[in-house]
Design a protein around this motif. Structure first.
Motif, PDB file in Angstrom:
ATOM      1  N   GLY A 192       0.813  -1.208   0.000  1.00  0.00           N
ATOM      2  CA  GLY A 192       0.000   0.000   0.000  1.00  0.00           C
ATOM      3  C   GLY A 192       0.848   1.260   0.000  1.00  0.00           C
ATOM      4  N   ASN A 193       2.136   1.132   0.244  1.00  0.00           N
ATOM      5  CA  ASN A 193       3.055   2.266   0.199  1.00  0.00           C
ATOM      6  C   ASN A 193       3.807   2.176  -1.124  1.00  0.00           C
ATOM      7  N   ALA A 194       3.666   3.208  -1.952  1.00  0.00           N
ATOM      8  CA  ALA A 194       4.241   3.167  -3.300  1.00  0.00           C
ATOM      9  C   ALA A 194       5.755   2.979  -3.284  1.00  0.00           C
ATOM     10  N   GLU A 195       6.450   3.653  -2.370  1.00  0.00           N
ATOM     11  CA  GLU A 195       7.916   3.540  -2.318  1.00  0.00           C
ATOM     12  C   GLU A 195       8.347   2.129  -1.936  1.00  0.00           C
ATOM     13  N   VAL A 196       7.678   1.563  -0.947  1.00  0.00           N
ATOM     14  CA  VAL A 196       8.026   0.213  -0.491  1.00  0.00           C
ATOM     15  C   VAL A 196       7.685  -0.806  -1.574  1.00  0.00           C
ATOM     16  N   ASP A 197       6.523  -0.652  -2.199  1.00  0.00           N
ATOM     17  CA  ASP A 197       6.134  -1.582  -3.261  1.00  0.00           C
ATOM     18  C   ASP A 197       7.109  -1.527  -4.439  1.00  0.00           C
ATOM     19  N   ALA A 198       7.613  -0.335  -4.760  1.00  0.00           N
ATOM     20  CA  ALA A 198       8.599  -0.208  -5.841  1.00  0.00           C
ATOM     21  C   ALA A 198       9.893  -0.932  -5.471  1.00  0.00           C
ATOM     22  N   GLY A 199      10.302  -0.828  -4.211  1.00  0.00           N
ATOM     23  CA  GLY A 199      11.506  -1.536  -3.765  1.00  0.00           C
ATOM     24  C   GLY A 199      11.331  -3.039  -3.832  1.00  0.00           C
ATOM     25  N   LEU A 200      10.156  -3.517  -3.407  1.00  0.00           N
ATOM     26  CA  LEU A 200       9.903  -4.956  -3.467  1.00  0.00           C
ATOM     27  C   LEU A 200       9.854  -5.445  -4.911  1.00  0.00           C
ATOM     28  N   ALA A 201       9.296  -4.639  -5.800  1.00  0.00           N
ATOM     29  CA  ALA A 201       9.265  -5.013  -7.211  1.00  0.00           C
ATOM     30  C   ALA A 201      10.686  -5.069  -7.776  1.00  0.00           C
ATOM     31  N   ARG A 202      11.560  -4.206  -7.286  1.00  0.00           N
ATOM     32  CA  ARG A 202      12.957  -4.180  -7.744  1.00  0.00           C
ATOM     33  C   ARG A 202      13.675  -5.474  -7.387  1.00  0.00           C
ATOM     34  N   LEU A 203      13.250  -6.144  -6.313  1.00  0.00           N
ATOM     35  CA  LEU A 203      13.870  -7.416  -5.943  1.00  0.00           C
ATOM     36  C   LEU A 203      13.740  -8.459  -7.055  1.00  0.00           C
ATOM     37  N   ALA A 204      12.710  -8.327  -7.881  1.00  0.00           N
ATOM     38  CA  ALA A 204      12.528  -9.272  -8.984  1.00  0.00           C
ATOM     39  C   ALA A 204      13.680  -9.195  -9.972  1.00  0.00           C
ATOM     40  N   ASP A 205      14.385  -8.072 -10.014  1.00  0.00           N
ATOM     41  CA  ASP A 205      15.535  -7.940 -10.920  1.00  0.00           C
ATOM     42  C   ASP A 205      16.631  -8.948 -10.575  1.00  0.00           C
ATOM     43  N   ALA A 206      16.726  -9.310  -9.299  1.00  0.00           N
ATOM     44  CA  ALA A 206      17.756 -10.263  -8.890  1.00  0.00           C
ATOM     45  C   ALA A 206      17.483 -11.658  -9.440  1.00  0.00           C
ATOM     46  N   ASP A 207      16.229 -11.939  -9.780  1.00  0.00           N
ATOM     47  CA  ASP A 207      15.885 -13.260 -10.311  1.00  0.00           C
ATOM     48  C   ASP A 207      16.583 -13.552 -11.628  1.00  0.00           C
ATOM     49  N   HIS A 208      16.961 -12.528 -12.360  1.00  0.00           N
ATOM     50  CA  HIS A 208      17.538 -12.716 -13.694  1.00  0.00           C
ATOM     51  C   HIS A 208      19.043 -12.481 -13.723  1.00  0.00           C
ATOM     52  N   LEU A 209      19.647 -12.316 -12.543  1.00  0.00           N
ATOM     53  CA  LEU A 209      21.090 -12.055 -12.472  1.00  0.00           C
ATOM     54  C   LEU A 209      21.807 -13.242 -11.847  1.00  0.00           C
ATOM     55  N   ALA A 210      23.086 -13.355 -12.166  1.00  0.00           N
ATOM     56  CA  ALA A 210      23.926 -14.330 -11.469  1.00  0.00           C
ATOM     57  C   ALA A 210      24.093 -13.855 -10.031  1.00  0.00           C
ATOM     58  N   THR A 211      24.474 -14.739  -9.153  1.00  0.00           N
ATOM     59  CA  THR A 211      24.529 -14.397  -7.732  1.00  0.00           C
ATOM     60  C   THR A 211      25.454 -13.216  -7.436  1.00  0.00           C
ATOM     61  N   ASP A 212      26.510 -13.026  -8.212  1.00  0.00           N
ATOM     62  CA  ASP A 212      27.392 -11.897  -7.944  1.00  0.00           C
ATOM     63  C   ASP A 212      26.717 -10.558  -8.255  1.00  0.00           C
ATOM     64  N   GLY A 213      25.611 -10.553  -8.963  1.00  0.00           N
ATOM     65  CA  GLY A 213      24.879  -9.324  -9.242  1.00  0.00           C
ATOM     66  C   GLY A 213      23.794  -9.025  -8.220  1.00  0.00           C
ATOM     67  N   HIS A 214      23.508  -9.967  -7.337  1.00  0.00           N
ATOM     68  CA  HIS A 214      22.448  -9.767  -6.345  1.00  0.00           C
ATOM     69  C   HIS A 214      22.765  -8.654  -5.361  1.00  0.00           C
ATOM     70  N   VAL A 274      17.725  -1.770  -2.977  1.00  0.00           N
ATOM     71  CA  VAL A 274      16.425  -1.910  -2.310  1.00  0.00           C
ATOM     72  C   VAL A 274      16.546  -1.499  -0.847  1.00  0.00           C
ATOM     73  N   HIS A 275      17.605  -1.911  -0.191  1.00  0.00           N
ATOM     74  CA  HIS A 275      17.804  -1.549   1.221  1.00  0.00           C
ATOM     75  C   HIS A 275      17.876  -0.036   1.381  1.00  0.00           C
ATOM     76  N   ARG A 276      18.610   0.608   0.487  1.00  0.00           N
ATOM     77  CA  ARG A 276      18.731   2.073   0.529  1.00  0.00           C
ATOM     78  C   ARG A 276      17.353   2.721   0.368  1.00  0.00           C
ATOM     79  N   GLY A 277      16.555   2.232  -0.580  1.00  0.00           N
ATOM     80  CA  GLY A 277      15.225   2.793  -0.801  1.00  0.00           C
ATOM     81  C   GLY A 277      14.301   2.592   0.389  1.00  0.00           C
ATOM     82  N   LEU A 278      14.346   1.412   0.997  1.00  0.00           N
ATOM     83  CA  LEU A 278      13.509   1.154   2.171  1.00  0.00           C
ATOM     84  C   LEU A 278      13.946   2.017   3.355  1.00  0.00           C
TER      85      LEU A 278
END
Length: 103
Positions: free
Chosen positions: A43-65, A72-76
């Motif tokens: 319900g908080n746009a900033e927090v929801d945007a950060g959580l959506a950004r976590l999906a980017d890690a799904d497509h990266l190798a572990t060194d990019g996580h 995301v931590h900085r945004g939260l």
């Protein structure tokens, strides 16, 4: 005959691989894949945007996580800090003091 002792030839050690890494020539690590962790909206746009950004890690190798997680931590953290700086609702009015009466 010579008193010199021949030096032993240095032994070449096989290349050391990282622990847990297969060194088979035909081995290739699996491609990055989504973890399938559900992200419920807060319900908080900033927090929801950060959580959506976590999906980017799904497509990266572990060194990019790390970069994604730090972003995301900085945004939260910024969203929480913003909550502290907003003025809250006004408090209840204070009751009149007996000293407020002047004649």
């Amino acid at each position: 005959m010579s008193d010199a002792v021949p030096e032993p030839e240095p032994e070449t050690e096989p290349e050391q691989a990282e622990p847990g890494v297969r060194t088979d020539p035909g081995y290739e690590p699996a491609a990055p894949a989504p973890l399938g962790v559900p992200r419920d909206p807060t319900g908080n746009a900033e927090v929801d945007a950060g959580l959506a950004r976590l999906a980017d890690a799904d497509h990266l190798a572990t060194d990019g996580h790390v970069e994604v997680y730090e972003d995301v931590h900085r945004g939260l953290r910024d969203a929480l800090t913003a909550l502290d700086t907003r003025p809250g609702p006004p408090g209840p009015p204070s009751p009149p003091s007996p000293y407020d009466r002047r004649s």
